[in-house]
Design a protein around this motif. Structure first.
Motif, PDB file in Angstrom:
ATOM      1  N   MET A   1       0.846  -1.180   0.000  1.00  8.30           N
ATOM      2  CA  MET A   1       0.000   0.000   0.000  1.00  8.30           C
ATOM      3  C   MET A   1       0.887   1.237   0.000  1.00  8.30           C
ATOM      4  O   MET A   1       1.799   1.388   0.803  1.00  8.30           O
ATOM      5  CB  MET A   1      -0.886  -0.026   1.234  1.00  8.30           C
ATOM      6  N   MET A   2       0.597   2.158  -0.959  1.00  5.81           N
ATOM      7  CA  MET A   2       1.427   3.356  -1.084  1.00  5.81           C
ATOM      8  C   MET A   2       0.931   4.449  -0.124  1.00  5.81           C
ATOM      9  O   MET A   2      -0.264   4.640   0.053  1.00  5.81           O
ATOM     10  CB  MET A   2       1.367   3.901  -2.524  1.00  5.81           C
ATOM     11  N   MET A   3       1.902   5.139   0.488  1.00  2.00           N
ATOM     12  CA  MET A   3       1.569   6.231   1.410  1.00  2.00           C
ATOM     13  C   MET A   3       1.441   7.542   0.620  1.00  2.00           C
ATOM     14  O   MET A   3       2.278   7.843  -0.225  1.00  2.00           O
ATOM     15  CB  MET A   3       2.681   6.374   2.458  1.00  2.00           C
ATOM     16  N   ARG A   4       0.335   8.324   0.889  1.00  2.00           N
ATOM     17  CA  ARG A   4       0.168   9.622   0.211  1.00  2.00           C
ATOM     18  C   ARG A   4       1.045  10.688   0.864  1.00  2.00           C
ATOM     19  O   ARG A   4       1.151  10.751   2.084  1.00  2.00           O
ATOM     20  CB  ARG A   4      -1.276  10.076   0.280  1.00  2.00           C
ATOM     21  N   LYS A   5       1.655  11.465  -0.003  1.00  2.00           N
ATOM     22  CA  LYS A   5       2.532  12.526   0.472  1.00  2.00           C
ATOM     23  C   LYS A   5       1.696  13.766   0.813  1.00  2.00           C
ATOM     24  O   LYS A   5       0.873  14.192   0.025  1.00  2.00           O
ATOM     25  CB  LYS A   5       3.543  12.866  -0.621  1.00  2.00           C
ATOM     26  N   ASN A   6       1.851  14.332   2.026  1.00  7.38           N
ATOM     27  CA  ASN A   6       1.118  15.545   2.401  1.00  7.38           C
ATOM     28  C   ASN A   6       1.613  16.740   1.568  1.00  7.38           C
ATOM     29  O   ASN A   6       2.806  16.852   1.289  1.00  7.38           O
ATOM     30  CB  ASN A   6       1.308  15.856   3.880  1.00  7.38           C
ATOM     31  N   SER A   7       0.657  17.629   1.175  1.00  7.07           N
ATOM     32  CA  SER A   7       1.025  18.825   0.390  1.00  7.07           C
ATOM     33  C   SER A   7       0.458  20.068   1.053  1.00  7.07           C
ATOM     34  O   SER A   7      -0.543  19.994   1.764  1.00  7.07           O
ATOM     35  CB  SER A   7       0.497  18.721  -1.044  1.00  7.07           C
ATOM     36  N   GLY A   8       1.032  21.241   0.788  1.00 10.11           N
ATOM     37  CA  GLY A   8       0.578  22.521   1.358  1.00 10.11           C
ATOM     38  C   GLY A   8       1.616  23.596   1.133  1.00 10.11           C
ATOM     39  O   GLY A   8       2.595  23.401   0.402  1.00 10.11           O
ATOM     40  N   LEU A   9       1.386  24.742   1.787  1.00  5.85           N
ATOM     41  CA  LEU A   9       2.294  25.880   1.643  1.00  5.85           C
ATOM     42  C   LEU A   9       3.250  25.924   2.817  1.00  5.85           C
ATOM     43  O   LEU A   9       2.865  25.719   3.975  1.00  5.85           O
ATOM     44  CB  LEU A   9       1.508  27.202   1.592  1.00  5.85           C
ATOM     45  N   THR A  10       4.444  26.205   2.494  1.00  6.23           N
ATOM     46  CA  THR A  10       5.436  26.365   3.558  1.00  6.23           C
ATOM     47  C   THR A  10       5.319  27.767   4.154  1.00  6.23           C
ATOM     48  O   THR A  10       4.678  28.674   3.591  1.00  6.23           O
ATOM     49  CB  THR A  10       6.847  26.178   2.999  1.00  6.23           C
ATOM     50  N   LEU A  11       5.919  27.984   5.294  1.00  9.02           N
ATOM     51  CA  LEU A  11       5.895  29.279   5.963  1.00  9.02           C
ATOM     52  C   LEU A  11       6.511  30.362   5.075  1.00  9.02           C
ATOM     53  O   LEU A  11       6.011  31.496   5.006  1.00  9.02           O
ATOM     54  CB  LEU A  11       6.657  29.194   7.286  1.00  9.02           C
ATOM     55  N   VAL A  12       7.555  29.992   4.375  1.00  7.00           N
ATOM     56  CA  VAL A  12       8.210  30.962   3.482  1.00  7.00           C
ATOM     57  C   VAL A  12       7.266  31.398   2.375  1.00  7.00           C
ATOM     58  O   VAL A  12       7.161  32.586   2.026  1.00  7.00           O
ATOM     59  CB  VAL A  12       9.497  30.364   2.891  1.00  7.00           C
ATOM     60  N   GLU A  13       6.552  30.431   1.799  1.00  9.49           N
ATOM     61  CA  GLU A  13       5.607  30.752   0.727  1.00  9.49           C
ATOM     62  C   GLU A  13       4.477  31.657   1.237  1.00  9.49           C
ATOM     63  O   GLU A  13       4.039  32.588   0.538  1.00  9.49           O
ATOM     64  CB  GLU A  13       5.038  29.467   0.148  1.00  9.49           C
ATOM     65  N   ILE A  14       4.009  31.389   2.450  1.00  7.57           N
ATOM     66  CA  ILE A  14       2.946  32.226   3.028  1.00  7.57           C
ATOM     67  C   ILE A  14       3.442  33.651   3.230  1.00  7.57           C
ATOM     68  O   ILE A  14       2.746  34.635   2.917  1.00  7.57           O
ATOM     69  CB  ILE A  14       2.460  31.628   4.356  1.00  7.57           C
ATOM     70  N   LEU A  15       4.656  33.782   3.755  1.00  9.46           N
ATOM     71  CA  LEU A  15       5.211  35.116   3.985  1.00  9.46           C
ATOM     72  C   LEU A  15       5.394  35.883   2.677  1.00  9.46           C
ATOM     73  O   LEU A  15       5.126  37.085   2.597  1.00  9.46           O
ATOM     74  CB  LEU A  15       6.548  34.995   4.719  1.00  9.46           C
ATOM     75  N   ILE A  16       5.851  35.157   1.654  1.00  4.96           N
ATOM     76  CA  ILE A  16       6.005  35.808   0.353  1.00  4.96           C
ATOM     77  C   ILE A  16       4.655  36.268  -0.193  1.00  4.96           C
ATOM     78  O   ILE A  16       4.513  37.381  -0.714  1.00  4.96           O
ATOM     79  CB  ILE A  16       6.696  34.850  -0.633  1.00  4.96           C
ATOM     80  N   ALA A  17       3.628  35.416  -0.064  1.00  6.08           N
ATOM     81  CA  ALA A  17       2.290  35.775  -0.538  1.00  6.08           C
ATOM     82  C   ALA A  17       1.742  36.978   0.216  1.00  6.08           C
ATOM     83  O   ALA A  17       1.124  37.884  -0.364  1.00  6.08           O
ATOM     84  CB  ALA A  17       1.355  34.577  -0.400  1.00  6.08           C
ATOM     85  N   MET A  18       1.961  37.000   1.529  1.00  5.00           N
ATOM     86  CA  MET A  18       1.488  38.137   2.328  1.00  5.00           C
ATOM     87  C   MET A  18       2.201  39.421   1.915  1.00  5.00           C
ATOM     88  O   MET A  18       1.577  40.491   1.805  1.00  5.00           O
ATOM     89  CB  MET A  18       1.737  37.852   3.809  1.00  5.00           C
ATOM     90  N   ALA A  19       3.497  39.323   1.668  1.00  3.00           N
ATOM     91  CA  ALA A  19       4.250  40.512   1.257  1.00  3.00           C
ATOM     92  C   ALA A  19       3.747  41.042  -0.080  1.00  3.00           C
ATOM     93  O   ALA A  19       3.576  42.258  -0.269  1.00  3.00           O
ATOM     94  CB  ALA A  19       5.733  40.187   1.178  1.00  3.00           C
TER      95      ALA A  19
END
Length: 346
Positions: A1-19
């Motif tokens: 059984m294959m394990m699914r890899k978790n995905s999302g935004l890193t803290l750096v990406e969030i900070l860049i988006a906010m800026a």
């Protein structure tokens, strides 16, 4: 059984988006503020131009008509039968007069008028202010006979043709004119008798004239009767507390335009009797006898925006030869005009 890899935004990406978002919002806000400032400035400029144009046109119209008393508009042939004929509201011999409030200590405007601001001028004009009524028969010692075309609605007494009991009127033909107060009106058919008894305010100092003995007192068919008034313009504190241009007609004052901060007047005086102004003088420089030689009027208005903070920086201005740095950030313009008096010029 294959394990699914978790995905999302890193803290750096969030900070860049906010800026990026903050930068974008700041740009939008800056554009909005800039547009609002431009709009406020344009709106203020439009208001100033409208005020200045209307004020200059209104005064110019009255100045052109100063001294107009019908077919006869020359001072030498005008008789004033009123009591206090030299009083501020009753001196119809002088079509134009004025005062420099800075030289008169604020006392240039009589009681009953809002006090003109120190450093400003007062312009006084005497002229006819109503429609003409035709004289239909030679006058007698008590009254002038005019054609009746309308009944007046009067606060006091009765009247016809826009005239009311107590009005100051002038009867004129092409050789002479006579100012008096209409004491009463009596209409019979299409003819109204306009009486000039002594009673009233100011009342008539000469209540009986025109019995047919003296040709200078006779007014027959072809003459006209019309209302006359004294009209004053000056700057005083308005209802808002800020300076405003006022108009006073026969002592009753009206606020016309808020934002008129200063009003200066000079008068074109004819010194060699050729009906052309030779120089311009301030009111305090004109001797009493020389007001009859005024042929034109030069006016200057300083108009400011109603709202403050409509310009980015304090804007110094020059008015009447003086450079001034204001304490506010209002927009200001100067309006000038020179107007000839039709009854006094060729």
């Amino acid at each position: 059984m294959m394990m699914r890899k978790n995905s999302g935004l890193t803290l750096v990406e969030i900070l860049i988006a906010m800026a990026l978002g903050i930068t974008l919002i700041a740009g939008v806000v800056q554009i909005f503020v800039s547009n609002k400032r431009v709009f406020s400035s344009q709106q203020a400029l439009s208001g100033i131009q409208e005020t200045g144009r209307f004020a200059v046109e209104l005064m110019s119209s009255d100045i052109r008509m100063a001294g107009y008393f019908g077919c006869m508009s020359r001072v030498s042939q005008l008789t004033n039968t009123l009591n206090n004929a030299n009083g501020f509201n009753f001196d119809f011999t002088n079509a134009v007069a004025g005062a420099d409030v800075d030289n008169d200590g604020g006392g240039a405007v009589p009681a009953g008028y809002p006090a003109a601001l120190t450093g400003t001028d007062v312009l006084v004009l005497r002229l006819s202010t109503g429609d003409a009524s035709a004289v239909v028969a030679v006058n007698d010692a008590d009254s002038i006979f005019i054609d009746t075309y309308a009944v007046s609605t009067c606060a006091v007494g009765t009247g016809v043709n826009g005239l009311c009991t107590g009005d100051l009127v002038v009867v004129s033909d092409c050789s002479k004119a006579r100012v008096f107060q209409a004491s009463s009106f009596v209409t019979a058919g299409s003819t109204t008798s306009v009486f000039h008894a002594s009673a009233g305010t100011p009342g008539n100092a000469i209540p009986a004239w025109g019995a047919g003995i003296d040709p200078a007192e006779v007014f027959d068919v072809g003459a006209q009767l019309m209302k006359v008034s004294t009209v004053a313009y000056y700057v005083a504190a308005g209802a808002s507390g800020r300076p405003a241009l006022f108009q006073a007609i026969d002592g009753v004052a009206f606020e016309l335009f808020e934002g008129v901060e200063n009003f200066q007047v000079s008068y074109g005086v004819d010194t060699n009797n050729d009906s052309v102004p030779d120089n311009y003088q301030n009111a305090n420089a004109i001797a009493a006898a020389n007001w009859q030689n005024v042929r034109s009027v030069r006016i200057a208005l300083l108009v400011s925006s109603i709202e403050d903070n409509v310009v980015d920086e304090v804007q110094p201005f020059t008015f009447n030869g003086v450079l001034t740095t204001p304490a506010d950030r209002r927009l200001r313009l100067v309006f000038n005009n020179t107007i000839g008096i039709r009854s006094r010029t060729p």
